[in-house]
Scaffold this active site. Structure first.
Site, mmCIF file in Angstrom:
data_model
loop_
_atom_site.group_PDB
_atom_site.id
_atom_site.type_symbol
_atom_site.label_atom_id
_atom_site.label_comp_id
_atom_site.label_asym_id
_atom_site.label_seq_id
_atom_site.Cartn_x
_atom_site.Cartn_y
_atom_site.Cartn_z
ATOM 1 N N ARG A 173 1.138 58.004 -73.475
ATOM 2 C CA ARG A 173 -0.145 58.425 -73.976
ATOM 3 C C ARG A 173 -0.196 58.582 -75.479
ATOM 4 O O ARG A 173 -1.025 59.419 -76.044
ATOM 5 C CB ARG A 173 -0.705 59.795 -73.341
ATOM 6 C CG ARG A 173 -0.759 59.892 -71.947
ATOM 7 C CD ARG A 173 -2.086 59.094 -71.506
ATOM 8 N NE ARG A 173 -2.077 59.091 -69.981
ATOM 9 C CZ ARG A 173 -1.609 58.171 -69.264
ATOM 10 N NH1 ARG A 173 -0.764 57.140 -69.955
ATOM 11 N NH2 ARG A 173 -1.151 58.167 -67.893
ATOM 12 N N SER A 222 -7.543 64.661 -67.619
ATOM 13 C CA SER A 222 -6.609 65.515 -67.778
ATOM 14 C C SER A 222 -6.353 66.207 -69.238
ATOM 15 O O SER A 222 -6.441 65.455 -70.136
ATOM 16 C CB SER A 222 -5.142 64.952 -67.533
ATOM 17 O OG SER A 222 -5.110 64.174 -66.193
ATOM 18 N N GLU A 292 -3.882 66.668 -74.192
ATOM 19 C CA GLU A 292 -3.847 65.200 -74.138
ATOM 20 C C GLU A 292 -5.092 64.760 -75.141
ATOM 21 O O GLU A 292 -5.216 63.903 -75.689
ATOM 22 C CB GLU A 292 -3.959 64.375 -72.873
ATOM 23 C CG GLU A 292 -4.075 63.222 -72.823
ATOM 24 C CD GLU A 292 -4.030 62.463 -71.612
ATOM 25 O OE1 GLU A 292 -3.359 62.747 -70.555
ATOM 26 O OE2 GLU A 292 -4.851 61.666 -71.334
HETATM 27 C C1 LIG Z 1 -13.103 61.889 -65.466
HETATM 28 C C2 LIG Z 1 -12.040 61.415 -66.351
HETATM 29 C C3 LIG Z 1 -10.820 60.479 -65.967
HETATM 30 C C4 LIG Z 1 -9.897 60.233 -66.798
HETATM 31 N N1 LIG Z 1 -8.884 59.534 -66.153
HETATM 32 C C5 LIG Z 1 -7.925 59.204 -66.865
HETATM 33 C C6 LIG Z 1 -6.810 58.434 -66.403
HETATM 34 O O1 LIG Z 1 -6.542 58.449 -65.226
HETATM 35 N N2 LIG Z 1 -5.897 57.888 -67.114
HETATM 36 C C7 LIG Z 1 -5.762 57.990 -68.741
HETATM 37 O O2 LIG Z 1 -5.063 57.694 -69.300
HETATM 38 N N3 LIG Z 1 -7.098 58.612 -69.249
HETATM 39 C C8 LIG Z 1 -7.920 59.228 -68.365
HETATM 40 N N4 LIG Z 1 -9.272 59.807 -69.069
HETATM 41 C C9 LIG Z 1 -9.112 59.948 -70.239
HETATM 42 C C10 LIG Z 1 -9.960 58.653 -71.189
HETATM 43 O O3 LIG Z 1 -10.707 58.178 -70.318
HETATM 44 C C11 LIG Z 1 -8.811 57.715 -71.781
HETATM 45 O O4 LIG Z 1 -8.195 58.415 -72.759
HETATM 46 C C12 LIG Z 1 -9.483 56.577 -72.399
HETATM 47 O O5 LIG Z 1 -8.694 55.793 -72.463
HETATM 48 C C13 LIG Z 1 -10.309 56.881 -73.609
HETATM 49 O O6 LIG Z 1 -11.272 55.964 -74.101
HETATM 50 P P1 LIG Z 1 -12.425 55.940 -74.911
HETATM 51 O O7 LIG Z 1 -13.196 54.936 -75.097
HETATM 52 O O8 LIG Z 1 -13.265 57.374 -74.291
HETATM 53 O O9 LIG Z 1 -11.701 57.099 -76.054
HETATM 54 P P2 LIG Z 1 -12.401 58.032 -76.959
HETATM 55 O O10 LIG Z 1 -12.442 59.346 -76.116
HETATM 56 O O11 LIG Z 1 -13.743 57.827 -77.750
HETATM 57 O O12 LIG Z 1 -11.152 58.257 -78.184
HETATM 58 C C14 LIG Z 1 -9.905 58.700 -77.874
HETATM 59 C C15 LIG Z 1 -9.072 58.423 -78.834
HETATM 60 O O13 LIG Z 1 -8.740 56.930 -79.370
HETATM 61 C C16 LIG Z 1 -9.230 56.515 -80.507
HETATM 62 N N5 LIG Z 1 -10.204 55.247 -80.339
HETATM 63 C C17 LIG Z 1 -11.026 54.913 -79.709
HETATM 64 N N6 LIG Z 1 -11.567 53.702 -79.805
HETATM 65 C C18 LIG Z 1 -10.625 53.072 -80.452
HETATM 66 C C19 LIG Z 1 -10.488 51.941 -80.919
HETATM 67 N N7 LIG Z 1 -11.254 50.927 -80.717
HETATM 68 N N8 LIG Z 1 -9.246 51.730 -82.028
HETATM 69 C C20 LIG Z 1 -8.449 52.643 -82.418
HETATM 70 N N9 LIG Z 1 -8.545 54.004 -81.826
HETATM 71 C C21 LIG Z 1 -9.826 54.063 -80.862
HETATM 72 C C22 LIG Z 1 -10.430 57.632 -80.860
HETATM 73 O O14 LIG Z 1 -10.442 57.779 -82.386
HETATM 74 C C23 LIG Z 1 -9.636 58.749 -80.442
HETATM 75 O O15 LIG Z 1 -8.601 59.469 -81.088
HETATM 76 C C24 LIG Z 1 -10.000 60.299 -68.168
HETATM 77 C C25 LIG Z 1 -11.238 60.816 -68.731
HETATM 78 C C26 LIG Z 1 -12.067 61.413 -67.843
HETATM 79 C C27 LIG Z 1 -13.179 62.191 -68.422
#
Ligand SMILES: Cc1cc2nc3c(=O)[nH]c(=O)nc-3n(C[C@H](O)[C@H](O)[C@H](O)COP(=O)(O)OP(=O)(O)OC[C@H]3O[C@@H](n4cnc5c(N)ncnc54)[C@H](O)[C@@H]3O)c2cc1C
Length: 296
Positions: A173, A222, A292
């Site tokens: 992560r 999580s 996380e």
């Molecule tokens: C119901 C649910 C289930 C989930 N299950 C999982 C799972 O099984 N496994 C898991 O790992 N995660 C899970 N997540 C968490 C989340 O979906 C992941 O971490 C996902 O990868 C985040 O992507 P995002 O586009 O929403 O990023 P955001 O939440 O928008 O951003 C997260 C971080 O990444 C940075 N970021 C975003 N885009 C970029 C980019 N293009 N370049 C550089 N930095 C960037 C942001 O600045 C921030 O610091 C879950 C979340 C939910 C709500």
């Protein structure tokens, strides 16, 4: 007379939105307003937006789909750049696929499986973008994007360049390709030919999610990282905290590793519950839980 950045942003980016509730931009559904929100439509526009905020020294934050963040009740007094839509369709070249950072990870997983590839089937159901997945090294059920990530196109220190992924760039992560250090504009993934099991694996993983996760309530997935040798959810449950609430924030009844918003949670409720869970688990088991979720 010199224009203020708040006037200039409106003239340079006519589509800029003002005072957008962060509760609408994040899956936790909490948080005050972001002063300005830009949703670039091209890579050039992302670069122009970053150059703009840097030239004025304005605070800015990058979000994908906002599924791993907890936004402050006080809002964000700066510019939020939202990169949550693809600039182009995935480009396939043999087993390699080049994809925009704003692409939905789940849609990409489905597309790759439909085209006869494996590699992303376990990540289907993670609700973020490919860029967010690279930043977080998102993973599930034994798969992690880092296992198949070969190259990234990064916007970093004002330059836009492709770089190879090296050992140590990604860990549990965490990754070297995360805002504020870098913005992932595109990613190149190496898939492999489907051995016939991809669709079934994808279905199984989605089924497990529906069975085990509180997908009916807002959350950021999580809440805590998995502490080495333990599972956060199991530790929290063992401490009797399943269902424990502070205000509108609750340790999910379905999966204790998730804090959910039961309807009217504030960031203060979620933060207080995170602290309470950390303190209780530390006191009773000696294990430190590290969040996380990222904060805005
Ligand atoms: C119901 C649910 C289930 C989930 N299950 C999982 C799972 O099984 N496994 C898991 O790992 N995660 C899970 N997540 C968490 C989340 O979906 C992941 O971490 C996902 O990868 C985040 O992507 P995002 O586009 O929403 O990023 P955001 O939440 O928008 O951003 C997260 C971080 O990444 C940075 N970021 C975003 N885009 C970029 C980019 N293009 N370049 C550089 N930095 C960037 C942001 O600045 C921030 O610091 C879950 C979340 C939910 C709500």
């Amino acid at each position: 007379m010199k224009m203020l950045w708040k006037d200039q942003i409106v003239s340079e980016f006519p589509g800029v939105e003002r005072n957008v509730p962060l509760s609408e931009l994040t899956s936790f559904r909490v948080g005050g307003a972001a002063r300005f929100v830009l949703r670039p439509q091209s890579y050039e526009e992302i670069k122009r937006a970053v150059a703009f905020v840097k030239s004025f020294g304005v605070p800015f934050v990058l979000l994908g789909k906002g599924t791993n963040v907890l936004a402050s009740d006080a809002g964000y007094d700066g510019v939020l750049i939202r990169f949550d839509a693809p600039m182009h369709a995935p480009i396939y070249d043999g087993v390699r696929v080049t994809v925009c950072g704003g692409t939905s990870l789940t849609q990409l997983a489905r597309d790759t499986v439909k085209r006869g590839f494996m590699g992303l089937e376990r990540l289907c159901g993670i609700p973020g973008t490919v860029g967010g997945a690279c930043a977080m090294n998102a993973g599930a059920y034994g798969g992690e994007i880092g296992q198949i990530l070969r190259r990234v196109r990064l916007l970093k220190n004002g330059t836009d360049a492709w770089t190879d992924v090296r050992d140590g760039d990604l860990g549990y992560r965490r990754s070297a390709f995360s805002f504020p250090d870098a913005i992932v504009l595109e990613a190149e993934l190496e898939l492999c030919a489907d051995d016939g099991s991809a669709a079934e694996t994808m279905r199984d993983c989605m089924e497990k999610r529906r069975e085990k996760q509180p997908l009916d309530l807002p959350s950021a997935g999580s809440t805590f990282k998995r502490p080495e040798g333990y599972f956060a959810g199991a530790l929290i449950e063992q401490c009797g905290l399943k269902g424990y609430s502070i205000g509108g924030a609750q340790v999910s009844q379905k999966h204790a590793g998730f804090i959910v918003n039961t309807g009217n949670a504030t960031e203060a409720d979620v933060s207080a519950l995170i602290r309470f869970v950390q303190d209780t688990v530390k006191e009773r088991t000696g294990v430190n839980l590290e969040p996380e979720v990222k904060r805005i």
